[in-house]
Design a protein around this motif. Sequence first.
Motif, PDB file in Angstrom:
ATOM      1  N   LEU A  99     -10.508  -8.789   7.028  1.00 27.05           N
ATOM      2  CA  LEU A  99     -10.363  -7.230   7.597  1.00 27.05           C
ATOM      3  C   LEU A  99     -11.151  -6.267   6.720  1.00 27.05           C
ATOM      4  N   GLN A 100     -12.170  -6.905   5.783  1.00 30.33           N
ATOM      5  CA  GLN A 100     -12.629  -6.152   4.785  1.00 30.33           C
ATOM      6  C   GLN A 100     -12.008  -4.800   4.258  1.00 30.33           C
ATOM      7  N   LEU A 101     -10.672  -5.275   3.568  1.00 29.02           N
ATOM      8  CA  LEU A 101      -9.918  -4.444   2.911  1.00 29.02           C
ATOM      9  C   LEU A 101     -10.159  -4.681   1.556  1.00 29.02           C
ATOM     10  N   SER A 102      -9.764  -3.438   0.571  1.00 29.12           N
ATOM     11  CA  SER A 102      -9.965  -3.555  -0.849  1.00 29.12           C
ATOM     12  C   SER A 102      -9.051  -4.484  -1.449  1.00 29.12           C
ATOM     13  N   PRO A 103      -9.459  -5.298  -2.540  1.00 28.02           N
ATOM     14  CA  PRO A 103      -8.309  -5.890  -3.241  1.00 28.02           C
ATOM     15  C   PRO A 103      -7.205  -5.281  -3.680  1.00 28.02           C
ATOM     16  N   ARG A 104      -7.088  -3.961  -3.674  1.00 29.65           N
ATOM     17  CA  ARG A 104      -6.086  -3.019  -4.195  1.00 29.65           C
ATOM     18  C   ARG A 104      -5.061  -3.131  -2.881  1.00 29.65           C
ATOM     19  N   VAL A 105      -5.316  -3.437  -1.691  1.00 23.88           N
ATOM     20  CA  VAL A 105      -4.426  -3.587  -0.821  1.00 23.88           C
ATOM     21  C   VAL A 105      -3.440  -4.735  -1.053  1.00 23.88           C
ATOM     22  N   ASP A 106      -2.335  -4.537  -0.941  1.00 24.17           N
ATOM     23  CA  ASP A 106      -1.135  -5.774  -1.214  1.00 24.17           C
ATOM     24  C   ASP A 106      -0.982  -6.286   0.483  1.00 24.17           C
ATOM     25  N   VAL A 107      -0.458  -7.533   0.449  1.00 23.30           N
ATOM     26  CA  VAL A 107      -0.113  -8.258   1.607  1.00 23.30           C
ATOM     27  C   VAL A 107       1.363  -8.744   1.403  1.00 23.30           C
ATOM     28  N   VAL A 108       2.068  -8.302   2.172  1.00 25.77           N
ATOM     29  CA  VAL A 108       3.494  -8.997   2.195  1.00 25.77           C
ATOM     30  C   VAL A 108       3.584  -9.817   3.470  1.00 25.77           C
ATOM     31  N   PHE A 109       3.642 -11.171   3.483  1.00 33.57           N
ATOM     32  CA  PHE A 109       3.714 -12.018   4.485  1.00 33.57           C
ATOM     33  C   PHE A 109       5.423 -11.938   5.191  1.00 33.57           C
ATOM     34  N   SER A 110       5.510 -12.085   6.414  1.00 38.08           N
ATOM     35  CA  SER A 110       6.962 -12.183   6.933  1.00 38.08           C
ATOM     36  C   SER A 110       6.839 -13.188   8.303  1.00 38.08           C
ATOM     37  N   PRO A 111       7.793 -13.805   8.861  1.00 39.95           N
ATOM     38  CA  PRO A 111       7.635 -14.678  10.059  1.00 39.95           C
ATOM     39  C   PRO A 111       7.241 -13.789  11.107  1.00 39.95           C
ATOM     40  N   SER A 112       7.501 -12.550  11.054  1.00 39.69           N
ATOM     41  CA  SER A 112       7.170 -11.819  12.388  1.00 39.69           C
ATOM     42  C   SER A 112       6.921 -10.222  12.102  1.00 39.69           C
ATOM     43  N   GLY A 113       6.333  -9.553  12.994  1.00 42.87           N
ATOM     44  CA  GLY A 113       6.202  -8.295  12.789  1.00 42.87           C
ATOM     45  C   GLY A 113       7.738  -7.196  12.810  1.00 42.87           C
ATOM     46  N   THR A 114       8.741  -7.976  13.448  1.00 43.96           N
ATOM     47  CA  THR A 114       9.896  -7.343  13.446  1.00 43.96           C
ATOM     48  C   THR A 114      10.581  -7.578  11.906  1.00 43.96           C
ATOM     49  N   ASP A 115      10.241  -8.518  11.342  1.00 43.68           N
ATOM     50  CA  ASP A 115      10.956  -9.037   9.887  1.00 43.68           C
ATOM     51  C   ASP A 115      10.061  -8.102   8.994  1.00 43.68           C
ATOM     52  N   SER A 116       8.782  -7.881   9.353  1.00 41.39           N
ATOM     53  CA  SER A 116       7.814  -6.913   8.592  1.00 41.39           C
ATOM     54  C   SER A 116       8.512  -5.342   8.614  1.00 41.39           C
ATOM     55  N   GLN A 117       9.022  -4.829   9.792  1.00 40.46           N
ATOM     56  CA  GLN A 117       9.525  -3.553   9.847  1.00 40.46           C
ATOM     57  C   GLN A 117      10.634  -3.435   8.726  1.00 40.46           C
ATOM     58  N   ALA A 130       2.713 -17.688  17.778  1.00 39.43           N
ATOM     59  CA  ALA A 130       3.797 -16.653  17.280  1.00 39.43           C
ATOM     60  C   ALA A 130       4.673 -17.513  16.482  1.00 39.43           C
ATOM     61  N   PHE A 131       5.397 -17.007  15.330  1.00 38.70           N
ATOM     62  CA  PHE A 131       5.103 -15.674  14.941  1.00 38.70           C
ATOM     63  C   PHE A 131       4.428 -15.585  13.588  1.00 38.70           C
ATOM     64  N   SER A 132       3.754 -14.571  13.229  1.00 36.66           N
ATOM     65  CA  SER A 132       3.220 -14.630  11.826  1.00 36.66           C
ATOM     66  C   SER A 132       2.944 -12.961  11.553  1.00 36.66           C
ATOM     67  N   GLY A 133       3.603 -12.488  10.746  1.00 41.52           N
ATOM     68  CA  GLY A 133       3.701 -11.058  10.519  1.00 41.52           C
ATOM     69  C   GLY A 133       3.245 -10.658   9.060  1.00 41.52           C
ATOM     70  N   ALA A 134       2.647  -9.445   8.792  1.00 39.93           N
ATOM     71  CA  ALA A 134       2.527  -9.179   7.523  1.00 39.93           C
ATOM     72  C   ALA A 134       2.607  -7.615   7.353  1.00 39.93           C
ATOM     73  N   LEU A 135       2.928  -6.923   6.287  1.00 43.80           N
ATOM     74  CA  LEU A 135       2.975  -5.596   5.955  1.00 43.80           C
ATOM     75  C   LEU A 135       1.943  -5.305   4.960  1.00 43.80           C
ATOM     76  N   LEU A 136       0.839  -4.475   5.029  1.00 49.73           N
ATOM     77  CA  LEU A 136      -0.296  -4.127   4.306  1.00 49.73           C
ATOM     78  C   LEU A 136       0.023  -2.757   3.506  1.00 49.73           C
ATOM     79  N   VAL A 137      -0.016  -2.897   2.336  1.00 50.74           N
ATOM     80  CA  VAL A 137       0.573  -1.844   1.418  1.00 50.74           C
ATOM     81  C   VAL A 137      -0.324  -1.273   0.538  1.00 50.74           C
ATOM     82  N   PRO A 138      -0.802  -0.067   0.483  1.00 53.65           N
ATOM     83  CA  PRO A 138      -2.022   0.646  -0.401  1.00 53.65           C
ATOM     84  C   PRO A 138      -1.404   0.514  -1.844  1.00 53.65           C
TER      85      PRO A 138
END
Length: 542
Positions: free
Chosen positions: A117-135, A301-309
Amino acid sequence: MSDGASARSQMQRAAAGGSRYRLRDLFTPLDTLLVSGGDPRLALDPSDRANAYGCAASPEPEVWNFASSTASTISQAAYDRAALAREELMHKCLFDEVEVAFDARCEDLRDELRGHLQLSPRVDVVFSPSGTDSQLHALFLARSMLGARPVTIVIGADQTGSGTTHTARGHHFSGLTASGFAVRKDGAVAGLAGASIPLPLRAPGAGIAMRTDADEAVLHAVEATIAQGAPVLLQIMDSSKLGWRAPSAACLDEIARRWPRKVQIVVDACQARLGRRRLRSYLDRGYMVLITGSKFFGGPAFSGALLVPKGLSRSLDRVEGIAPGIFDYAGRCDWPMAWTALRSRFERRPNFGQWLRWEAALAEIGSYYAVPGAFRAGMLAELAAGIDSMISLSPSLRSVPAATDVAGIDDEEFVQPTIFPFTLLRDGKPVSIAETTAVHRALARDVSAEISGSAEDRQVAAQRCLIGQPVRLERQDETPQAVLRLCVGARLVTEAWSPDRAETQRNVQHLLDQIAHVLVKIELLLAGGAAASVPVKSAFEV
């Protein structure tokens, strides 16, 4: 002792219990692992071995897939990567604790996702089972960072995941969590329950169109909430089940100017239908972003993630009180290794299914971005023109208008629509939700035996094809209506690409022929009533 005997000895010790007991779970059949560690929608129906979205756990290349707004069948390449990843982890777990090896692999996946995704290493990634869990993860983090319980304002509440009604209020969205904990659906998640305000995107009145006052509605809701003394978690939409997005960049600038440090924004980009520059711009502004590998990218389905600056994640190590209910929705390996204080509060609880689905999704993401950008943009434009034209020529389909004029928006190939919603008509009038759902189910099956037409008609009816599940749209003082969707996903682009221009054109034409075939099958189902003989499962997006 031979290497083989040594390995057997280590496997026996692992199976005996202790911290390494989970190694035995990796020897579960791959198909079973791929549908584990999620909510009940992943369960396979014993009759057809497909989940609630009509997808099997293993590749089905004979099924045409235009359903990426909902879920996709797993490709052979993605399945092979998941199999290899499991084998490699098995080997590592013979010589290290399962949790340690698994944690390291998850960290590798974070690096790989950022790279694609060409993101900075400073962006953190929180994995989850789904986008709903990520919410729920986003709500938990927002509360921690805002220092108070926020009110969640959900833009596009009529076109987001079915669980958002619950997660926006900090409530359970199912009776069983991905970790296997029994909970009460719509009961409060301990420590997270609060208020939410839904803002639908559909305009009131007859027809189906996006409201024109979305910006004004957002500003009014934020102003009213803050006036009552509550901070805001604003969930913006990019993009919805119908391909709509809101609010505008100008509206977001106004929010930042008027209410600094009182509004935390999270972008619902679970469809992953946005350019990488656009994605980076959200993170640069300090927004959290919800994504999945299972929509546009075509992972299972399913594979969720939350991207956190990074600016937000730095405050997390100072968090003292943790909402106890969040422990049901995350294990230690879901959080980035850099979040040491927060991670230490969570159990070591590897979710092998979630991990393998992300392995599969990353195979698709990597393949997609390996295709030249000019080809990606050109192909999406060509498919958009072809699909729009075919829908407009069909007497039984009515296209749903695009959200807004996106001219001038820097969104790379996604300046083109990739979701094509339409309603079904008979004698010029919309068919019922029940019949729309039946047509959707029949498309995924061989219904040639129910077609009384020509041999060519029966051949059309025999082809199994997946399209986006029905989306239920409420209409004021009118009967609710359902919308189906033809979707262009990353795999269509990947499989069409070739350095040979002539071959590429043949591949694109083949895809357009398949789409025309799907539309003809819909016409046959509406004319012949074959869909009525197909059992209708619960359609989760209706």
